[in-house]
Each structure stands twice: as C-alpha cells, then as structure tokens.
Design a protein around this motif. Sequence first.
Motif, short mmCIF file in Angstrom:
data_model
loop_
_atom_site.label_atom_id
_atom_site.label_comp_id
_atom_site.label_asym_id
_atom_site.label_seq_id
_atom_site.Cartn_x
_atom_site.Cartn_y
_atom_site.Cartn_z
N THR A 8 -19.67 -39.28 100.46
CA THR A 8 -20.73 -38.67 101.28
C THR A 8 -20.72 -37.14 101.15
O THR A 8 -21.79 -36.53 101.09
CB THR A 8 -20.60 -39.07 102.74
OG1 THR A 8 -19.28 -38.78 103.20
CG2 THR A 8 -20.86 -40.56 102.93
N GLN A 11 -22.32 -36.26 97.89
CA GLN A 11 -23.77 -36.43 97.94
C GLN A 11 -24.44 -35.28 98.69
O GLN A 11 -25.47 -34.77 98.25
CB GLN A 11 -24.13 -37.77 98.61
CG GLN A 11 -25.60 -38.09 98.52
CD GLN A 11 -26.10 -38.18 97.10
OE1 GLN A 11 -25.52 -38.88 96.27
NE2 GLN A 11 -27.17 -37.47 96.79
N SER A 12 -23.84 -34.84 99.79
CA SER A 12 -24.43 -33.70 100.52
C SER A 12 -24.33 -32.41 99.70
O SER A 12 -25.23 -31.58 99.73
CB SER A 12 -23.79 -33.53 101.89
OG SER A 12 -22.46 -33.11 101.78
N TYR A 13 -23.23 -32.26 98.94
CA TYR A 13 -23.09 -31.10 98.07
C TYR A 13 -24.17 -31.10 96.98
O TYR A 13 -24.77 -30.07 96.70
CB TYR A 13 -21.69 -31.08 97.43
CG TYR A 13 -21.51 -30.00 96.41
CD1 TYR A 13 -21.37 -28.68 96.78
CD2 TYR A 13 -21.49 -30.30 95.05
CE1 TYR A 13 -21.22 -27.66 95.84
CE2 TYR A 13 -21.32 -29.31 94.10
CZ TYR A 13 -21.18 -28.00 94.52
OH TYR A 13 -21.03 -27.01 93.57
N ASP A 15 -27.10 -32.55 97.17
CA ASP A 15 -28.38 -32.25 97.82
C ASP A 15 -28.54 -30.76 98.06
O ASP A 15 -29.60 -30.19 97.80
CB ASP A 15 -28.50 -33.02 99.14
CG ASP A 15 -28.60 -34.52 98.93
OD1 ASP A 15 -28.97 -34.94 97.81
OD2 ASP A 15 -28.30 -35.27 99.88
N ASP A 16 -27.46 -30.10 98.55
CA ASP A 16 -27.50 -28.66 98.75
C ASP A 16 -27.69 -27.92 97.42
O ASP A 16 -28.43 -26.94 97.34
CB ASP A 16 -26.21 -28.17 99.42
CG ASP A 16 -26.06 -28.66 100.84
OD1 ASP A 16 -27.07 -29.13 101.42
OD2 ASP A 16 -24.93 -28.60 101.38
N ASN A 18 -29.12 -29.07 94.72
CA ASN A 18 -30.48 -29.30 94.25
C ASN A 18 -31.48 -28.41 94.99
O ASN A 18 -32.38 -27.85 94.39
CB ASN A 18 -30.84 -30.77 94.42
CG ASN A 18 -31.68 -31.29 93.30
OD1 ASN A 18 -31.94 -30.59 92.33
ND2 ASN A 18 -32.11 -32.52 93.43
N ASP A 19 -31.30 -28.27 96.32
CA ASP A 19 -32.17 -27.39 97.09
C ASP A 19 -32.04 -25.94 96.63
O ASP A 19 -33.04 -25.23 96.46
CB ASP A 19 -31.86 -27.48 98.58
CG ASP A 19 -32.22 -28.84 99.17
OD1 ASP A 19 -33.04 -29.55 98.56
OD2 ASP A 19 -31.67 -29.18 100.23
N ARG A 32 -33.74 -37.42 89.86
CA ARG A 32 -32.99 -38.42 90.63
C ARG A 32 -31.86 -38.99 89.78
O ARG A 32 -30.74 -39.16 90.25
CB ARG A 32 -33.94 -39.52 91.08
CG ARG A 32 -33.32 -40.56 91.97
CD ARG A 32 -34.31 -41.65 92.36
NE ARG A 32 -35.01 -42.25 91.23
CZ ARG A 32 -34.48 -43.19 90.43
NH1 ARG A 32 -33.26 -43.60 90.63
NH2 ARG A 32 -35.18 -43.70 89.44
N ALA A 35 -29.08 -36.32 89.31
CA ALA A 35 -28.31 -36.16 90.55
C ALA A 35 -27.34 -37.34 90.73
O ALA A 35 -26.18 -37.15 91.12
CB ALA A 35 -29.24 -36.03 91.75
#
Length: 140
Positions: A8, A11-13, A15-16, A18-19, A32, A35
């Motif tokens: 998890t 995955q949050s890393y 997402d950050d 990618n943003d 997708r 990632a």
Amino acid sequence: MLMNAPATFIQSYIDDLNDALNQLKPGAALTRIQAAWLGTCLTGILLMNSLCWAKFERASLGDCKVAALSWVFRKASIPWEWLLRVSVVLILKRYGITEGVLAFDESDRARSKSTKRIYKVYKQKHKGSGGGVIKTAGIC
C-alpha cells in the motif's frame, strides 16, 4: 512470499509520483500499465532485496512473466530522467530536507572490463581472482 499486488505504501508513492510527474511536465505521467509495472518492481525489490526478473516471476507465482517485465523495462517509453528528478524531490519533501549535497557514489562496485562511457573509470588489480576489475573514482 507472494507478490500479487504492490504494498500500500508503494502504491501511494507511485500515485504521488504520477501526480508530481503530471504537474512538472504535462503528458509525462505514467500509464496504468507502467504504474503497475513500477509497483511490481518496487515491491519485488523490497521483498527479494534484488532486481531479478526471474525472482519476481517466482514470487508472483507466474502472474508476472520474465519476458513481460523485461520488455516494459526495455521498450516502454517511460520518462526515466523526469522520474528520477521527481522521485528525489518527493523524498526530500517527505522528510523535510531543505539543503544538502546529493551524490551518487558506487566506487565500491566492480565494473565490466569494457566500460568506457563512465566518467573517471580506471582498472584495478583484483587480488582474490588474480584478474582486474574496473572501478570508478569517488565523484561528488
């Protein structure tokens, strides 16, 4: 250990990451599939303590094939230079580091005998094997 989905925090890393990629350079965000591949690789590195496609395949019980993992690494148009830059910035922000010197030092790693494109490379006698190894001078 089974590797079916990224951890998890990984995955949050991603997402950050990618943003931040999308903010820094619009259109450079990971797809997708890219990632998911990066999440698989980071989770595999964490679990196996190595970067080995065969180990990743065994840990995923065959869900991730060696050919597919290495193909994405070699052929996908991942913006590696932007990914490195954004990764460093994210880590510095997360830990509140505002100043310092960032240096990549692999002077203790043996190199191939045919290395020509790395700055400050020199040959050194390896007493253990009786041969020679290529070393890099410490660059700061």
